[in-house]
Design a protein around this motif. Structure first.
Motif, mmCIF file in Angstrom:
data_model
loop_
_atom_site.group_PDB
_atom_site.id
_atom_site.type_symbol
_atom_site.label_atom_id
_atom_site.label_comp_id
_atom_site.label_asym_id
_atom_site.label_seq_id
_atom_site.Cartn_x
_atom_site.Cartn_y
_atom_site.Cartn_z
ATOM 1 N N ARG A 176 0.829 -1.205 0.000
ATOM 2 C CA ARG A 176 0.000 0.000 0.000
ATOM 3 C C ARG A 176 0.865 1.258 0.000
ATOM 4 N N ASN A 177 0.703 2.128 0.982
ATOM 5 C CA ASN A 177 1.471 3.372 1.026
ATOM 6 C C ASN A 177 2.851 3.221 1.657
ATOM 7 N N ALA A 178 3.175 2.027 2.130
ATOM 8 C CA ALA A 178 4.470 1.820 2.777
ATOM 9 C C ALA A 178 5.578 1.508 1.774
ATOM 10 N N ILE A 179 5.226 1.329 0.496
ATOM 11 C CA ILE A 179 6.231 1.056 -0.524
ATOM 12 C C ILE A 179 6.384 2.263 -1.443
ATOM 13 N N SER A 180 7.434 2.269 -2.249
ATOM 14 C CA SER A 180 7.710 3.411 -3.126
ATOM 15 C C SER A 180 6.740 3.445 -4.300
ATOM 16 N N TRP A 181 6.678 4.614 -4.961
ATOM 17 C CA TRP A 181 5.857 4.740 -6.159
ATOM 18 C C TRP A 181 6.298 3.735 -7.221
ATOM 19 N N GLU A 182 7.607 3.583 -7.402
ATOM 20 C CA GLU A 182 8.100 2.657 -8.425
ATOM 21 C C GLU A 182 7.643 1.223 -8.157
ATOM 22 N N GLU A 183 7.671 0.835 -6.894
ATOM 23 C CA GLU A 183 7.216 -0.512 -6.536
ATOM 24 C C GLU A 183 5.715 -0.662 -6.786
ATOM 25 N N LYS A 184 4.949 0.361 -6.432
ATOM 26 C CA LYS A 184 3.503 0.319 -6.672
ATOM 27 C C LYS A 184 3.187 0.188 -8.150
ATOM 28 N N PHE A 185 3.847 1.016 -8.958
ATOM 29 C CA PHE A 185 3.547 1.020 -10.382
ATOM 30 C C PHE A 185 3.976 -0.277 -11.063
ATOM 31 N N GLU A 186 5.032 -0.908 -10.562
ATOM 32 C CA GLU A 186 5.440 -2.209 -11.096
ATOM 33 C C GLU A 186 4.371 -3.251 -10.779
ATOM 34 N N LEU A 187 3.831 -3.205 -9.570
ATOM 35 C CA LEU A 187 2.753 -4.124 -9.199
ATOM 36 C C LEU A 187 1.498 -3.852 -10.027
ATOM 37 N N ASP A 188 1.231 -2.578 -10.304
ATOM 38 C CA ASP A 188 0.091 -2.230 -11.159
ATOM 39 C C ASP A 188 0.265 -2.821 -12.555
ATOM 40 N N ALA A 189 1.483 -2.716 -13.105
ATOM 41 C CA ALA A 189 1.762 -3.261 -14.439
ATOM 42 C C ALA A 189 1.599 -4.780 -14.428
ATOM 43 N N GLN A 190 2.060 -5.421 -13.360
ATOM 44 C CA GLN A 190 1.911 -6.870 -13.244
ATOM 45 C C GLN A 190 0.437 -7.263 -13.193
ATOM 46 N N TYR A 191 -0.364 -6.442 -12.497
ATOM 47 C CA TYR A 191 -1.800 -6.740 -12.423
ATOM 48 C C TYR A 191 -2.428 -6.691 -13.808
ATOM 49 N N VAL A 192 -2.102 -5.663 -14.577
ATOM 50 C CA VAL A 192 -2.648 -5.516 -15.920
ATOM 51 C C VAL A 192 -2.289 -6.723 -16.774
ATOM 52 N N GLU A 193 -1.074 -7.215 -16.643
ATOM 53 C CA GLU A 193 -0.606 -8.347 -17.444
ATOM 54 C C GLU A 193 -1.224 -9.670 -17.000
#
Length: 198
Positions: free
Chosen positions: A141-158
């Motif tokens: 959630r908010n405890a990780i960096s933006w880069e980590e969040k966005f990588e997880l978002d990209a993984q979700y899309v895939e």
């Protein structure tokens, strides 16, 4: 179509139950702080389509002598911290799900100003509807960096599937009850995204 159907059923069924905590929380904020209890913000949805997102307000409208908003740590309220801890402030977004701006699961909707700051991989998050919860929310959630969040978002899309959505929903329930990862270290909420060179 199946995902949209699930979104509608969830938004209606949970939304009816959520009306009580939303109403009570709004009235308490209004009584305690004499301010409008709802926060409205323009966010980026699927294919960069902007929409209004609704939340219960957790911060006061306080400004310095120059008319600039005071820092978050000076504006957030004790009651607001409680709302954030258990994600009660997010409940009005069930309306966004019902009308089709959002889905139950997907990348969290972020300010439109961030659209021009994403790199090519990060922009994948804009190819699906934003969600009330998502892969990044159950993995820091908010405890990780933006880069980590966005990588997880990209993984979700895939990898998106109803099975993955179900897993995320179950994990979200546990996160909410524990009130985990609501802010970044040394921040009341989360720092502003300023882009990445990666």
């Amino acid at each position: 179509m199946m995902k949209r159907g699930i979104d509608i059923v969830f938004a209606i069924s949970i939304g009816l139950v959520a009306l009580v905590p939303i109403f009570v929380s709004a009235m308490l904020f209004l009584i305690l702080y004499r301010e409008t209890p709802f926060y409205v913000s323009i966010r980026a949805g699927k294919q960069e389509r902007s929409f209004k997102i609704y939340k219960l307000k957790s911060m006061r409208q306080l400004f310095d002598e120059n008319g600039e908003a005071l820092p978050d740590y000076m504006r957030i309220t004790k009651f607001g911290q409680f709302l954030r801890k258990y994600s009660i402030d997010e409940l009005p977004q069930l309306w966004n799900i019902l009308v089709g701006d959002m889905s139950l699961v997907g990348p969290r909707p972020l300010p439109v100003a961030y659209n021009s700051l994403y790199n090519q991989r990060q922009r994948k998050r804009l190819s699906v509807k934003p969600g009330l919860t998502g892969l990044a929310q159950v993995n820091g959630r908010n405890a990780i960096s933006w880069e980590e969040k966005f990588e997880l978002d990209a993984q979700y899309v895939e990898q998106q599937s109803l099975k993955l959505d179900s897993k995320i929903i179950l994990q979200t329930i546990g996160k909410v009850f524990r009130g985990a990862d609501i802010s970044q270290e040394d921040h009341v909420t989360v720092e502003i995204f300023q882009g990445t060179t990666k």
